[in-house]
Design a protein around this motif. Structure first.
Motif, short mmCIF file in Angstrom:
data_model
loop_
_atom_site.label_atom_id
_atom_site.label_comp_id
_atom_site.label_asym_id
_atom_site.label_seq_id
_atom_site.Cartn_x
_atom_site.Cartn_y
_atom_site.Cartn_z
N ALA A 1 0.79 -1.34 -0.11
CA ALA A 1 -0.07 -0.05 0.31
C ALA A 1 0.83 1.06 -0.02
O ALA A 1 0.43 2.13 -0.81
N HIS A 2 2.05 1.26 0.71
CA HIS A 2 2.96 2.41 0.81
C HIS A 2 3.67 2.49 -0.82
O HIS A 2 3.84 3.82 -0.99
N ALA A 3 3.97 1.52 -1.10
CA ALA A 3 4.67 1.69 -2.44
C ALA A 3 3.69 2.14 -3.58
O ALA A 3 3.98 2.92 -4.34
N ARG A 4 2.20 1.53 -3.34
CA ARG A 4 1.29 2.20 -4.47
C ARG A 4 1.08 3.61 -4.22
O ARG A 4 1.17 4.51 -5.21
N GLU A 5 1.29 4.18 -3.15
CA GLU A 5 1.12 5.56 -2.86
C GLU A 5 2.12 6.45 -2.92
O GLU A 5 1.93 7.24 -3.57
N GLN A 6 3.12 5.77 -2.88
CA GLN A 6 4.66 6.55 -3.33
C GLN A 6 4.57 6.41 -5.12
O GLN A 6 5.03 7.49 -5.51
N LEU A 7 4.12 5.60 -5.73
CA LEU A 7 4.05 5.44 -7.10
C LEU A 7 3.05 6.70 -7.54
O LEU A 7 3.30 7.12 -8.74
N LEU A 8 1.94 6.46 -6.97
CA LEU A 8 0.76 7.80 -7.04
C LEU A 8 1.58 9.05 -7.04
O LEU A 8 1.17 9.95 -7.90
N GLN A 9 2.30 9.35 -6.02
CA GLN A 9 2.76 10.64 -5.99
C GLN A 9 3.89 11.13 -7.10
O GLN A 9 4.19 12.12 -7.43
#
Length: 724
Positions: free
Chosen positions: A418-426
């Motif tokens: 989930a953190h990786a997905r959030e970082q990718l979105l950023q």
């Protein structure tokens, strides 16, 4: 889960295809504009030359015109003009010099114009240039005589690569495609990566079949040239009998989709494995719960089932006390299978073990303080931490610590993905913002005024060129309706074209506009803003300042018809005016007179006083001749010291003789120069016609020239005349 994954991949594939078609359409539309702009500039140049060229072999004025025209079109390799037989009468190269010679009668473009199969500019097939000895494309326009008869062609040559310089790898990838071909299915130029082709005959290709259905469109097709499958977008350019098209390689378009597909399948496979593993664990746990049902209460059974049913790691820890009641540590009283895996499944159950030794050493101080704080304060705590697994991965974990009796309930949740997905979105958001900034920077620095209006004709965007044109203090009219921003005169002039663009038509129009730099000539282009569902949602408005080009065009026209030294009309102007004067005399029954003048012994003036004084003498003679005739009469300098005066609306030939006598008399007075007075005389030959005895001006001019030599033979400083 697998059905949802398959559905997502299908939708992702459809989105990828739709985006590829959209990109291809946008690229083709931009490429069409690029081709049209380039051909229109060359067409305007060819039309200017065609309108002014005369059938005079090796004419220095025509060659000068071609050379000056080439300076304004550095992309051209050469310019040349032929007569109606295909013989080259004047030519100029962008590099080096060439003598007007040779024939183009066997060239396809000459035959096309001679047979009048096309109107306007014709984009020929690639061929070997006879001067450059390299591949070129001939861009030609027909010339016509005043009576509409075919007079030859004006031809400009360009390198085929010029037509596909639009290609760039950032936009089209390594195997994308930019190409322009003719309606005759002969390839003008094609570029894919670094490969350049031209001159091939396409035959019944997929593109040809698509063109038969519609003048523009998109399709997925495999190239017969390199076998690459591409998303193709094409547009027919009917005014030049061309088809422009671009393509994106299918494998490059789907590269990121393939990666996403493989990762999703890997994730679904892993999830299936873990679900099966959890299901097996739950089955085993159910058997164990059934065996212990008689030893536990109903509440205990329900709690155990809930704990083991959690997908997150869950543990119940009991406080281990010293004899004095102090906290020594924590013992695991309950751990679900995910907790067993989390703590490192060694085959031994966690239940009954002290948990501190099982924790990673780096986390023990932190977790020990949190557990003691929650137990002592009786307050639930939520905490996030990260740690390195034995496999070298970094895992981010959120834990909830809830006091329960003299112990704790611990729930762990892995939030790494989930953190990786959030970082990718950023990162994607930052990349999108950067792309928008770059696009805005490009838009604000192109040499054109760009604006956008919506369906209500409200201005939604204006680039920085607005303030360059109208001053730094001018406020961009964002949010204003065009009817508010434009004056009534501008609305009346331009609004019909904007409304045509709202109806889906690409419109171009030349207008004038007042800016801080004065009155400017603008080329306005109105382009419909199509939505993804093919509905016009506004108009893109582009304005290009072509004032300097128009000034250059006017200056070229002036130089073409004016003598540079004296400011009088030149031979080209006489060649146009004389047939018209003969026609007017024929209709009116009045006479015209042609006076052919020559300065007596002008060579001795140059030899004695120098060419600078000779030029001043010619200027003085031109001035004296202009003052000696009517304003309606035309004074022409043919060449050197030869002048011609065209007299119209004469009642009789004797009037022309009177003018000739007056001119001879005028030159009895010396010419006043800066430092001297110089005696100069002239000899005049006079020819007169009522328009019925001279088929054209050449006969009349020849007769006047003959009379000039009669006057010279009689002793000079005199005139001789004869009626045609």
């Amino acid at each position: 889960m697998w059905f949802l994954g398959w559905t997502y991949l299908q939708q992702d594939q459809q989105r990828t295809e739709a985006e590829a078609y959209r990109r291809a359409e946008a690229s083709t539309q931009a490429y069409e504009s690029y081709i049209l702009r380039a051909l229109q500039q060359i067409d305007q140049l060819a039309e200017l030359v065609a309108g002014n060229a005369q059938l005079t072999r090796s004419d220095e004025s025509l060659t000068t015109l071609l050379q000056q025209a080439l300076q304004h079109q550095p992309s051209l390799g050469s310019l040349y003009v032929t007569d109606e037989q295909g013989e080259v009468v004047a030519a100029a190269l962008s590099k080096g010099k060439v003598t007007a010679a040779g024939s183009a009668a066997d060239r396809l473009y000459f035959q096309v114009h001679k047979e009048r199969r096309v109107q306007g500019l014709y984009v020929g097939q690639p061929a070997i240039g006879r001067v450059s000895r390299s591949w070129v494309i001939h861009l030609s326009r027909a010339r016509f005589h005043a009576d509409g008869a075919f007079a030859g062609v004006v031809v400009a040559t360009v390198n085929p690569q010029y037509l596909v310089d639009f290609y760039n790898e950032a936009q089209f990838g390594q195997r994308g495609l930019v190409s322009v071909t003719g309606i005759d299915q002969v390839l003008r130029a094609r570029r894919s990566g670094t490969a350049l082709q031209f001159g091939d005959h396409g035959g019944q290709t997929a593109l040809a079949r698509q063109i038969e259905k519609s003048p523009k469109g998109v399709f997925l097709g495999k190239s017969h040239v390199d076998g690459v499958l591409r998303f193709i977008s094409y547009r027919v350019v009917p005014q030049y009998q061309l088809v422009v098209y671009t393509g994106l390689a299918s494998d490059e378009v789907f590269a990121h989709y393939q990666i996403r597909s493989e990762r999703l399948i890997e994730f679904l496979s892993a999830a299936t494995f873990f679900i099966c593993l959890v299901t097996a664990g739950l089955t085993l746990l159910a058997i164990r719960l059934e065996q212990s049902r008689r030893r536990a209460s109903l509440a205990e059974d329900r709690f155990q089932a809930a704990a083991h049913a959690q997908l997150d790691p869950f543990m119940m820890l009991a406080a281990v006390r010293l004899e004095d009641g102090g906290l020594s540590g924590f013992r695991c009283d309950l751990a679900n299978p995910r907790a067993q895996q989390w703590m490192g499944d060694t085959g031994a159950s966690l239940v009954g073990q002290v948990v501190e030794p099982l924790m990673p050493a780096v986390l023990r101080p932190h977790l020990g303080r949190l557990y003691a704080q929650a137990l002592n304060t009786r307050t639930a705590i939520e905490d996030e931490f990260s740690w390195h697994t034995p496999q070298g991965d970094v895992r981010r974990v959120v834990q909830q610590i809830v006091p329960v009796g003299d112990g704790l309930a611990i729930t762990l949740r892995d939030v790494t993905q989930a953190h990786a997905r959030e970082q990718l979105l950023q990162e994607q958001r930052a990349a999108l913002e950067k792309s928008e900034r770059q696009l805005l920077a490009i838009t604000n620095n192109v040499p054109a005024l760009i604006a956008c209006v919506d369906l209500d004709l409200v201005i939604t965007f204006v680039n920085d060129t607005y303030q360059h044109w109208y001053g730094p203090d001018a406020t961009p009219p964002l949010g204003k309706a065009l009817s508010e921003h434009w004056s009534p005169a501008l609305c009346e002039q331009r609004m019909p074209y904007v409304e045509r663009a709202l109806d889906g038509e690409r419109v171009e129009v030349l207008v004038t506009s007042e800016t801080t730099g004065g009155l400017r000539t603008l080329q306005n282009i109105y382009i419909p803003d199509w939505s993804s569902d093919s509905v016009v949602q506004g108009v893109y408005m582009l304005s290009f300042d072509i004032t300097d080009f128009k000034r250059t065009e006017a200056e070229l026209s002036r130089l073409l018809y004016q003598d540079a030294l004296t400011g009088l009309d030149n031979r080209l102007r006489l060649n146009e005016a004389l047939p018209q004067a003969i026609a007017r005399a024929r209709r009116s029954g009045r006479h015209i007179g042609l006076l052919f003048l020559d300065v007596d012994r002008f060579k001795s003036v140059n030899d004695t006083h120098g060419h600078a004084i000779g030029d001043e003498v010619l200027k003085k003679i031109a001035r004296r001749l202009t003052l000696a005739v009517r304003e309606t009469d035309r004074v022409v300098r043919l060449a050197g010291d030869e002048f011609v005066i065209l007299l119209e609306d004469l009642g009789s030939p004797q009037e022309a003789d009177g003018v000739a006598a007056k001119i001879v008399e005028q030159f009895k007075a010396p010419l006043a120069l800066d430092k001297m007075a110089l005696q100069v005389t002239v000899s005049v030959g006079v020819a007169c016609s009522d328009g019925t005895t001279a088929a054209d001006g050449k006969e009349l001019l020849k007769l006047a020239d003959t009379q000039l030599y009669v006057a010279k033979a009689a002793g000079r400083n005199a005139f001789a005349s004869k009626e045609a």
